[in-house]
Design a protein around this motif. Structure first.
Motif, short mmCIF file in Angstrom:
data_model
loop_
_atom_site.label_atom_id
_atom_site.label_comp_id
_atom_site.label_asym_id
_atom_site.label_seq_id
_atom_site.Cartn_x
_atom_site.Cartn_y
_atom_site.Cartn_z
N ARG A 2 -29.00 101.33 -3.75
CA ARG A 2 -29.03 100.75 -4.81
C ARG A 2 -30.56 99.47 -4.87
O ARG A 2 -30.82 99.60 -4.45
N ASP A 3 -30.90 99.86 -6.50
CA ASP A 3 -32.52 99.13 -6.06
C ASP A 3 -31.54 97.40 -5.61
O ASP A 3 -30.76 97.36 -5.28
N ALA A 4 -32.88 96.64 -5.76
CA ALA A 4 -33.12 95.37 -5.24
C ALA A 4 -32.55 95.14 -6.23
O ALA A 4 -32.51 93.55 -5.34
N ASP A 5 -32.43 94.74 -7.48
CA ASP A 5 -31.60 93.84 -8.58
C ASP A 5 -30.42 94.00 -8.53
O ASP A 5 -30.04 93.20 -9.15
N THR A 6 -29.70 94.46 -7.42
CA THR A 6 -28.23 94.91 -7.54
C THR A 6 -27.57 93.75 -6.41
O THR A 6 -27.89 94.90 -5.07
N ALA A 7 -26.63 93.88 -6.76
CA ALA A 7 -25.65 93.11 -4.96
C ALA A 7 -24.33 93.75 -5.77
O ALA A 7 -23.85 93.63 -6.38
N LEU A 8 -23.52 93.50 -4.46
CA LEU A 8 -22.03 94.28 -3.66
C LEU A 8 -21.84 92.86 -3.92
O LEU A 8 -21.87 92.39 -2.99
N ILE A 9 -20.39 92.63 -4.84
CA ILE A 9 -19.76 91.01 -4.54
C ILE A 9 -18.23 91.97 -4.52
O ILE A 9 -17.33 92.64 -4.75
N VAL A 10 -17.65 91.49 -2.83
CA VAL A 10 -16.01 92.00 -2.61
C VAL A 10 -15.42 91.19 -2.39
O VAL A 10 -16.17 90.14 -1.95
N ALA A 93 -5.31 83.80 5.55
CA ALA A 93 -6.71 83.65 4.98
C ALA A 93 -7.92 84.89 5.96
O ALA A 93 -8.82 84.41 5.22
N ALA A 94 -7.46 84.85 6.93
CA ALA A 94 -9.19 85.44 7.31
C ALA A 94 -9.19 86.54 6.53
O ALA A 94 -7.92 87.18 6.07
N PHE A 95 -10.14 87.43 6.80
CA PHE A 95 -10.06 88.53 6.13
C PHE A 95 -10.17 89.72 7.00
O PHE A 95 -9.31 89.70 8.19
N HIS A 96 -9.42 91.00 6.28
CA HIS A 96 -8.32 91.81 6.97
C HIS A 96 -9.84 92.87 8.20
O HIS A 96 -10.90 92.52 8.51
N PRO A 97 -8.36 92.61 9.61
CA PRO A 97 -9.93 92.84 10.87
C PRO A 97 -11.10 94.37 10.45
O PRO A 97 -11.60 94.66 10.87
N ASP A 98 -9.81 95.63 9.41
CA ASP A 98 -11.06 96.51 9.05
C ASP A 98 -12.44 96.22 8.69
O ASP A 98 -12.67 96.57 8.30
N LEU A 99 -12.05 94.74 7.75
CA LEU A 99 -13.55 95.07 7.33
C LEU A 99 -14.46 94.19 7.65
O LEU A 99 -14.88 94.09 8.32
N HIS A 100 -15.76 95.13 7.00
CA HIS A 100 -17.06 94.99 8.46
C HIS A 100 -17.66 93.75 7.31
O HIS A 100 -17.51 93.77 6.32
N THR A 101 -17.96 92.48 8.30
CA THR A 101 -18.57 91.82 7.78
C THR A 101 -19.94 90.61 7.95
O THR A 101 -20.52 90.70 7.22
N ASP A 102 -20.14 92.16 9.12
CA ASP A 102 -21.39 91.58 9.83
C ASP A 102 -22.65 91.72 7.96
O ASP A 102 -23.94 91.47 8.49
N PRO A 103 -22.97 93.04 7.41
CA PRO A 103 -23.68 93.55 6.45
C PRO A 103 -23.63 92.32 5.22
O PRO A 103 -24.68 91.76 4.06
N ALA A 104 -22.53 91.25 4.86
CA ALA A 104 -22.74 90.51 4.06
C ALA A 104 -24.17 89.29 4.67
O ALA A 104 -24.28 88.55 6.06
N GLN A 105 -24.43 88.66 3.31
CA GLN A 105 -25.76 87.32 3.18
C GLN A 105 -25.16 86.31 3.24
O GLN A 105 -25.05 85.34 3.77
N LEU A 106 -24.00 86.69 1.95
CA LEU A 106 -22.89 85.00 1.57
C LEU A 106 -21.50 85.72 2.10
O LEU A 106 -21.49 86.69 1.02
N ILE A 107 -20.74 84.48 2.93
CA ILE A 107 -19.70 84.73 2.32
C ILE A 107 -19.37 83.39 1.47
O ILE A 107 -19.37 81.99 2.03
N LEU A 108 -18.97 83.57 0.86
CA LEU A 108 -18.45 82.77 -0.59
C LEU A 108 -16.45 82.02 -0.72
O LEU A 108 -15.68 83.13 -0.60
N ARG A 109 -16.20 80.84 -0.37
CA ARG A 109 -15.09 81.05 0.04
C ARG A 109 -14.97 79.42 -1.71
O ARG A 109 -15.42 79.09 -1.92
N LYS A 110 -13.75 80.36 -2.13
CA LYS A 110 -13.36 79.64 -3.39
C LYS A 110 -11.74 78.48 -3.28
O LYS A 110 -11.29 79.32 -2.41
N GLY A 111 -11.39 77.81 -4.07
CA GLY A 111 -9.99 77.23 -4.55
C GLY A 111 -9.79 76.43 -3.45
O GLY A 111 -8.43 76.04 -2.97
#
Ligand code: VGL
Ligand code: ZN
Length: 204
Positions: A2-10, A93-111
């Motif tokens: 995808r273009d550089a102006d597009t982000a994926l939010i999981v 509260a942990a990520f599901h163990p199957d989820l890849h977390t290394d590709p993320a530049q930001l982990i955002l916590r809320k609540g």
């Protein structure tokens, strides 16, 4: 790619929202392999975590006598009283163990403020208190966000609607979301998103 102006939010792919968790979403874990694969298409990937202190006011058991999934009135409006979930530092509260977390530049916590819930990854439920994600994305030149994760009708929908309100172009990967669907909440959330201009994408 995808273009550089597009982000994926999981959104909130955490143990408590997957089968066996405290607020399990049916099929919540089934979307994970395709989300992992999708990350490779994006230069910007954000992962979010629902992250509540033990005394959080969205937990039914912090309201003596309250029934789980009932609705109470908070200063900012109606609030569903949820089963205790995603307590800071817990296994749920942990990520599901199957989820890849290394590709993320930001982990955002809320609540994490006890008195206010935060479904959206942009604003807490008063729709005023910012998480800072808006500014983070804009600083990186992001104008389009693609959303996937849990749950379609709460955290994903609130995030999508806020993103539109903030001026982002918003795509929702319906095939890579799963819903809680409490009293028709999925249908209502979907209609609101379509009305707001969220682009519903489902290549299934
Ligand atoms: C969520 C209910 C309560 C979600 C979080 O991630 O959709 N739903 N907390
Ligand atoms: Zn929550």
């Amino acid at each position: 790619m995808r273009d550089a102006d597009t982000a994926l939010i999981v959104v909130d792919v955490q143990n408590d929202f997957c089968p066996g968790g405290a607020l399990a979403v049916t099929g919540g874990d089934t979307i994970i392999p395709a989300i992992n694969a999708l990350m490779a298409d994006f230069g910007t990937v954000v992962l979010t975590q629902d992250w509540h202190p033990a005394d959080h006011r969205s937990f039914a058991d912090n309201h003596p006598g309250a029934v789980v999934f009932s609705v109470t009135e908070m200063a900012y409006g109606p609030q569903v009283l949820w089963p205790r979930h995603c307590v800071i530092g817990s296994a749920g509260a942990a990520f599901h163990p199957d989820l890849h977390t290394d590709p993320a530049q930001l982990i955002l916590r809320k609540g994490f403020r006890a008195g206010i819930d935060s479904y959206s990854t942009f604003f807490e439920n008063d729709r005023e208190t910012s998480t800072g994600l808006d500014v983070w994305l804009r600083a990186r030149g992001i104008t389009t966000v693609v959303l996937a994760g849990l749950a379609t009708d709460y955290c994903v929908a609130y995030s999508a609607l806020d993103a539109v309100r903030l001026g982002f172009r918003v795509e929702l990967r319906e095939d890579l979301c799963r819903a809680i669907d409490l009293n028709g909440s999925l249908e209502e959330a979907r209609a609101q998103m379509v009305d707001a201009g969220v682009v519903m994408v489902d290549p299934r």
